[in-house]
Design an enzyme around this catalytic site. Structure first.
Site, PDB file in Angstrom:
ATOM      1  N   LYS A  37      53.675  44.854  48.836  1.00  0.00           N
ATOM      2  CA  LYS A  37      53.568  43.393  48.715  1.00  0.00           C
ATOM      3  C   LYS A  37      54.388  42.726  49.821  1.00  0.00           C
ATOM      4  CE  LYS A  37      52.938  42.988  43.699  1.00  0.00           C
ATOM      5  NZ  LYS A  37      51.601  42.367  43.762  1.00  0.00           N
TER       6      LYS A  37
ATOM      7  N   ARG B  53      45.988  48.402  35.992  1.00  0.00           N
ATOM      8  CA  ARG B  53      44.787  48.948  35.349  1.00  0.00           C
ATOM      9  C   ARG B  53      44.850  50.472  35.285  1.00  0.00           C
ATOM     10  NH1 ARG B  53      41.157  45.881  39.757  1.00  0.00           N
ATOM     11  NH2 ARG B  53      42.962  44.514  39.651  1.00  0.00           N
TER      12      ARG B  53
HETATM   13  N1  BES Z   1      51.429  42.601  38.941  1.00  0.00           N
HETATM   14  C1  BES Z   1      50.410  42.243  39.851  1.00  0.00           C
HETATM   15  C2  BES Z   1      49.698  40.963  39.439  1.00  0.00           C
HETATM   16  C3  BES Z   1      50.474  39.682  39.637  1.00  0.00           C
HETATM   17  C4  BES Z   1      50.606  39.132  40.887  1.00  0.00           C
HETATM   18  C5  BES Z   1      50.991  39.019  38.558  1.00  0.00           C
HETATM   19  C6  BES Z   1      51.282  37.938  41.056  1.00  0.00           C
HETATM   20  C7  BES Z   1      51.647  37.819  38.711  1.00  0.00           C
HETATM   21  C8  BES Z   1      51.802  37.275  39.960  1.00  0.00           C
HETATM   22  C9  BES Z   1      49.361  43.341  39.933  1.00  0.00           C
HETATM   23  O1  BES Z   1      49.844  44.625  39.815  1.00  0.00           O
HETATM   24  C10 BES Z   1      48.731  43.223  41.279  1.00  0.00           C
HETATM   25  O2  BES Z   1      49.417  43.431  42.244  1.00  0.00           O
HETATM   26  N2  BES Z   1      47.443  42.900  41.320  1.00  0.00           N
HETATM   27  C11 BES Z   1      46.750  42.736  42.535  1.00  0.00           C
HETATM   28  C12 BES Z   1      45.390  43.331  42.361  1.00  0.00           C
HETATM   29  C13 BES Z   1      44.579  43.377  43.637  1.00  0.00           C
HETATM   30  C14 BES Z   1      45.183  44.383  44.598  1.00  0.00           C
HETATM   31  C15 BES Z   1      43.169  43.741  43.304  1.00  0.00           C
HETATM   32  C16 BES Z   1      46.649  41.246  42.818  1.00  0.00           C
HETATM   33  O3  BES Z   1      46.416  40.462  41.906  1.00  0.00           O
HETATM   34  O4  BES Z   1      46.844  40.868  43.974  1.00  0.00           O
HETATM   35 MN    MN Z   2      50.498  45.424  41.663  1.00  0.00          MN
END
Ligand code: BES
Ligand code: MN
Ligand code: ZN
Length: 499
Positions: free
Chosen positions: A280, A354
């Site tokens: 990230k 997931r």
């Molecule tokens: N924990 C995150 C989702 C999230 C992001 C929650 C920001 C709250 C605030 C999750 O694990 C994630 O990183 N999801 C990705 C999925 C994508 C790579 C398909 C996302 O939402 O960017």
């Molecule tokens: Mn994630």
């Protein structure tokens, strides 16, 4: 803090502080009018002179008012009578608690007036009042120097009700509200803790403490070796990059005969989500300590159940691990085999939620559940869609979706339905495995839900995306404890359906 009710005349009641609702407009609630008369028009003078305001969030403290038994009056703005709904009522209670926290008042009587909160009967007035008061009094100061923390002196709030019957109903609500509030606090504390403290083993230990305190609870914690034996290749692939060992926390509450099919609650608990190799970007990454909010809420709901004691069987299944980049971490392109037997191509290691949930959902099948509900901070797309106001409810089952939305409404823990169906699953095609862990960017939260749906065939299942609702950002940064309130209400309502 204690939250009680009474039906006696609040004007003649001796108390350190009488909290009065004041509305924007000419008509004031009955108690406010009575106090106004008893004090020779003090309240209306303060309002018309502009010394006291009636807007939500405004307060005015009067010390040693003449003509009433109370030592102080606290006027709390309730806004326009037409806009005074359950949320405004909760806000007014919260405002009062916050303002009283800056005084030495230990004991206060609250008379906001029922006028306008037609949507709440006496039970929910007590329930939401107790929950709002506890939430406003909440502090997370485990890591602050003790000496610098002035503590609120407030120990007891007493809600003035119009009739004896209302006071009794509200007292029942307040007792349930205190149990829910304890569950919310449990979840908030866990989620607010820093990720170097709140790791998977810590979450398992907290579940252990809970299980040890209550006879109706029992706990099983699975480690890496058992996960391997079960074939949880997806869950293990996420944990691989971290030096923290993963845990699968299985906490059972038994309130009904053993033969009765349980409700299974599954909670995503990534104790820190760096994204893994699909790292990230730095801004706001600290907030990924809240990525265990689903697991915290599921355990918090169990803490509430321990006191609510409904005649139900409920099982919490919490997959807990950390998503880190390392020489052992999954790479984009890796293929893993899930417990269900389906293979998954990991195209993005940041779509880890997931991956741990699919194995936890497969594990849940062994309990032959009546219903399975998962709660997860699953997608950033959900925050874009709904903001921080609503929890997203996904379910192929209309009846279950409506049951959850109803519970959310009554609990004052807002939720909104979002679509999930096979159309959204189409973009999860992989050239190399049965399914990919990411699909198109558009409709990302429904695609994530469609991924989970592949693993819940034949189950009565709902998925709650709490990415927006589990915590607040900015100046008020911190965990909300949601959706403990909604899940607790859902379970309470299920039990009374049976009787
Ligand atoms: N924990 C995150 C989702 C999230 C992001 C929650 C920001 C709250 C605030 C999750 O694990 C994630 O990183 N999801 C990705 C999925 C994508 C790579 C398909 C996302 O939402 O960017
Ligand atoms: Mn994630
Ligand atoms: Zn995550």
């Amino acid at each position: 803090m204690e939250f009680k009710t009474l039906s006696a005349d609040p004007v003649r009641r001796k108390t350190a502080c009488l909290v009065l609702g004041v509305f924007d407009g000419r008509q004031q609630p009955a108690t406010t009018q009575l106090v106004d008369e008893a004090t020779g028009g003090l309240v209306s003078r303060l309002l018309s002179d502009g010394d006291a305001g009636a807007k939500p969030g405004e307060t005015h403290l009067v010390v040693q008012p003449a003509g009433v038994a109370a030592e102080r009056l606290l006027l709390v703005g309730c806004g326009k009578p037409g806009a005074y709904d359950a949320a405004a009522y909760r806000r007014a209670i919260g405002t009062a608690v916050t303002r009283l926290g800056r005084t030495r008042v230990a004991d206060a009587v609250v008379a906001l007036g029922r006028d306008g909160v037609a949507s709440l009967d006496a039970y929910y007035l007590g329930r939401q009042g107790a929950e709002a008061a506890a939430a406003a009094a909440y502090r997370f100061d485990e890591h602050k120097a003790k000496s610098r923390q002035p503590r609120s002196a407030l120990r007891r709030l007493t809600l003035a009700c119009e009739t004896r019957a209302d006071a009794n109903q509200a007292a029942r609500g307040a007792a349930d509200g205190a149990a829910v509030a304890a569950g919310v606090k449990f979840a908030r504390d866990l989620a607010n803790r820093p990720p170097n403290v709140c790791h998977p083993t810590h979450m398992a230990e907290e579940a252990r403490k809970l299980a040890n305190r209550h006879r109706a609870m029992s706990l099983e914690v699975l480690g890496e070796a058992q996960m391997k034996k079960l074939g949880m290749g997806a869950l293990l692939s996420v944990a691989r990059g971290s030096d923290q060992p993963p845990r699968l926390i299985v906490l059972k509450y038994r309130g009904a005969p053993a033969g009765e099919a349980p409700v299974v609650l599954v909670g995503k608990a990534i104790t820190f989500d760096t994204g893994g190799i699909s790292l990230k970007p730095p801004p706001g990454m600290d907030e990924m300590k809240f990525d265990m909010g689903g697991g915290a809420a599921v355990l918090g709901t169990m803490a509430a159940l321990a006191e609510l004691k409904p005649r139900l069987n409920v099982i919490a299944v919490v997959p807990a691990c950390e998503n880190m980049p390392s020489g052992r971490a999954s790479r984009p392109g890796d293929i893993v085999e899930t417990m269900s037997g389906h293979t998954v191509e990991i195209l993005n290691t940041d779509a880890e939620g997931r991956l741990i949930l699919c194995d936890a959902l497969t594990y849940a099948r062994r309990f032959k559940p009546e219903v399975v509900i998962d709660a997860a901070t699953l997608t950033g797309a959900c925050v874009i869609a709904l903001g921080h106001q609503y929890t997203a409810v996904f379910s192929p089952d209309d009846a279950l979706a409506h049951e959850l939305l109803g519970a959310a409404e009554r609990a004052g823990d807002p939720a909104w339905r979002m679509p999930v169906n096979e159309q959204y699953g189409e973009s999860l095609k992989s050239n190399f495995a049965d399914i990919a862990n990411v699909g198109a960017r558009e409709g990302g939260s429904s695609i994530a839900a469609a991924f989970l749906a592949r693993f819940t065939d034949g189950l009565t299942w709902a998925h709650l995306d709490i990415a927006g609702s589990a915590w607040k950002t900015g100046r008020e940064k911190g965990a909300t404890g949601r959706p403990v309130q909604m899940l607790s209400e859902f379970l309470l309502a299920r039990q009374s359906r049976r009787t």
